[in-house]
Design a protein around this motif. Structure first.
Motif, PDB file in Angstrom:
ATOM      1  N   PRO A  31      40.822 110.538 -21.579  1.00 44.20           N
ATOM      2  CA  PRO A  31      41.162 110.593 -20.151  1.00 44.20           C
ATOM      3  C   PRO A  31      41.649 109.250 -19.611  1.00 44.20           C
ATOM      4  N   ALA A  32      41.049 108.158 -20.103  1.00 50.42           N
ATOM      5  CA  ALA A  32      41.489 106.835 -19.682  1.00 50.42           C
ATOM      6  C   ALA A  32      42.921 106.578 -20.141  1.00 50.42           C
ATOM      7  N   GLY A  35      45.406 108.734 -18.039  1.00 56.21           N
ATOM      8  CA  GLY A  35      45.558 108.175 -16.701  1.00 56.21           C
ATOM      9  C   GLY A  35      46.434 106.933 -16.696  1.00 56.21           C
ATOM     10  N   ILE A  38      50.204 107.773 -17.270  1.00 57.12           N
ATOM     11  CA  ILE A  38      50.837 108.284 -16.048  1.00 57.12           C
ATOM     12  C   ILE A  38      51.093 107.142 -15.071  1.00 57.12           C
ATOM     13  N   GLY A  39      50.129 106.247 -14.928  1.00 61.29           N
ATOM     14  CA  GLY A  39      50.294 105.114 -14.030  1.00 61.29           C
ATOM     15  C   GLY A  39      51.407 104.185 -14.457  1.00 61.29           C
ATOM     16  N   TYR A  88      36.459 113.349 -16.067  1.00 63.30           N
ATOM     17  CA  TYR A  88      37.756 113.897 -15.683  1.00 63.30           C
ATOM     18  C   TYR A  88      38.230 113.465 -14.293  1.00 63.30           C
ATOM     19  N   PRO A  92      40.057 108.797 -15.434  1.00 60.85           N
ATOM     20  CA  PRO A  92      41.531 108.837 -15.353  1.00 60.85           C
ATOM     21  C   PRO A  92      42.069 108.075 -14.145  1.00 60.85           C
ATOM     22  N   LEU A  93      41.313 108.076 -13.038  1.00 60.91           N
ATOM     23  CA  LEU A  93      41.766 107.370 -11.833  1.00 60.91           C
ATOM     24  C   LEU A  93      41.831 105.868 -12.079  1.00 60.91           C
ATOM     25  N   GLY A  95      42.104 104.554 -15.034  1.00 64.85           N
ATOM     26  CA  GLY A  95      43.186 104.410 -15.999  1.00 64.85           C
ATOM     27  C   GLY A  95      44.537 104.360 -15.311  1.00 64.85           C
ATOM     28  N   TYR A  96      44.737 105.225 -14.317  1.00 64.39           N
ATOM     29  CA  TYR A  96      45.989 105.243 -13.551  1.00 64.39           C
ATOM     30  C   TYR A  96      46.197 103.899 -12.856  1.00 64.39           C
ATOM     31  N   TYR A  97      45.117 103.376 -12.273  1.00 65.57           N
ATOM     32  CA  TYR A  97      45.196 102.068 -11.628  1.00 65.57           C
ATOM     33  C   TYR A  97      45.645 101.002 -12.617  1.00 65.57           C
ATOM     34  N   THR A 135      43.327 102.162 -21.985  1.00 67.27           N
ATOM     35  CA  THR A 135      44.325 102.032 -20.927  1.00 67.27           C
ATOM     36  C   THR A 135      45.388 100.995 -21.297  1.00 67.27           C
TER      37      THR A 135
END
Length: 205
Positions: A31-32, A35, A38-39, A88, A92-93, A95-97, A135
């Motif tokens: 998940p990391a 995320g 996508i980021g 979940y 991921p949040l 990771g997106y950052y 990440t």
């Protein structure tokens, strides 16, 4: 590029010394990774000038939180968030950052482990290493595909990362948690001052 080798070294040291369990962390790494991927893709399409304002805010937030939060010195507590929601949602949040901005990601993983899963500071810091590696490697792959890697600078910085990660991994479980939080505050403050100076916001002369 330099972040990937640093967190890879730290992850290897954590697993080798049995400070973290591979079976316990591997399910969080995907998940990391997703995320962050996508980021990193998203940052290719935004005006990066906004980063100059977001990065110092993030560094200041981390420094202040580590400075004043009493929970960082407490022992393990009951999880405030289920493992599924943490896996979940939170992972991921962050990771997106990391894929979009980056600075302080390891500290955010550490804080999330403490605040959401009731981990102590040292355990959460150790578990942050493989998550941060996921990440970093995700972002590196995207940047490689986009041709945005500064190879010479990256390779030179990798050497420092390996040395620092090796030393830091040996010191992590020997250091007093109070001193550890002091190191985080000091480093964030130093990065903030250096960033503000490079942006021309402050002048030492």
């Amino acid at each position: 590029m330099q972040g990937s080798i640093g967190t890879a070294t730290a992850t290897y040291m954590m697993i080798k010394s049995s400070k973290i369990s591979w079976s316990g962390i591997k399910s969080l790494m995907l998940p990391a990774f997703i995320g962050a991927a996508i980021g990193t893709i998203a940052v290719q399409f935004i005006n990066t000038d906004i980063l100059s304002f977001i990065i110092p805010v993030v560094l200041l937030f981390i420094a202040v939180y580590f400075l004043i939060s009493p929970s960082l010195t407490q022992n393990n507590e009951e999880p405030k968030l289920s493992s599924r929601k943490y896996k979940y949602g939170v992972i991921p949040l962050i990771g997106y950052y990391d894929g979009m901005f980056g600075p302080g990601t390891g500290s955010f993983f550490t804080l999330s482990g403490i605040a959401c899963r009731g981990q102590d500071l040292l355990t959460s810091t150790a578990m942050a290493k493989p998550l941060n590696f996921s990440t970093n490697i995700a972002s590196l792959i995207i940047f490689l595909l986009a041709g945005h890697v500064a190879w010479i600078v990256g390779i030179l910085m990798m050497i420092g990362q390996i040395i620092g990660a090796w030393i830091g991994s040996h010191c992590l479980f020997k250091i007093n948690p109070t001193y550890l939080r002091g190191v985080v505050v000091l480093m964030c403050s130093g990065m903030l001052i250096k960033y503000a100076h490079s942006m021309g916001w402050i002048d030492f002369i």
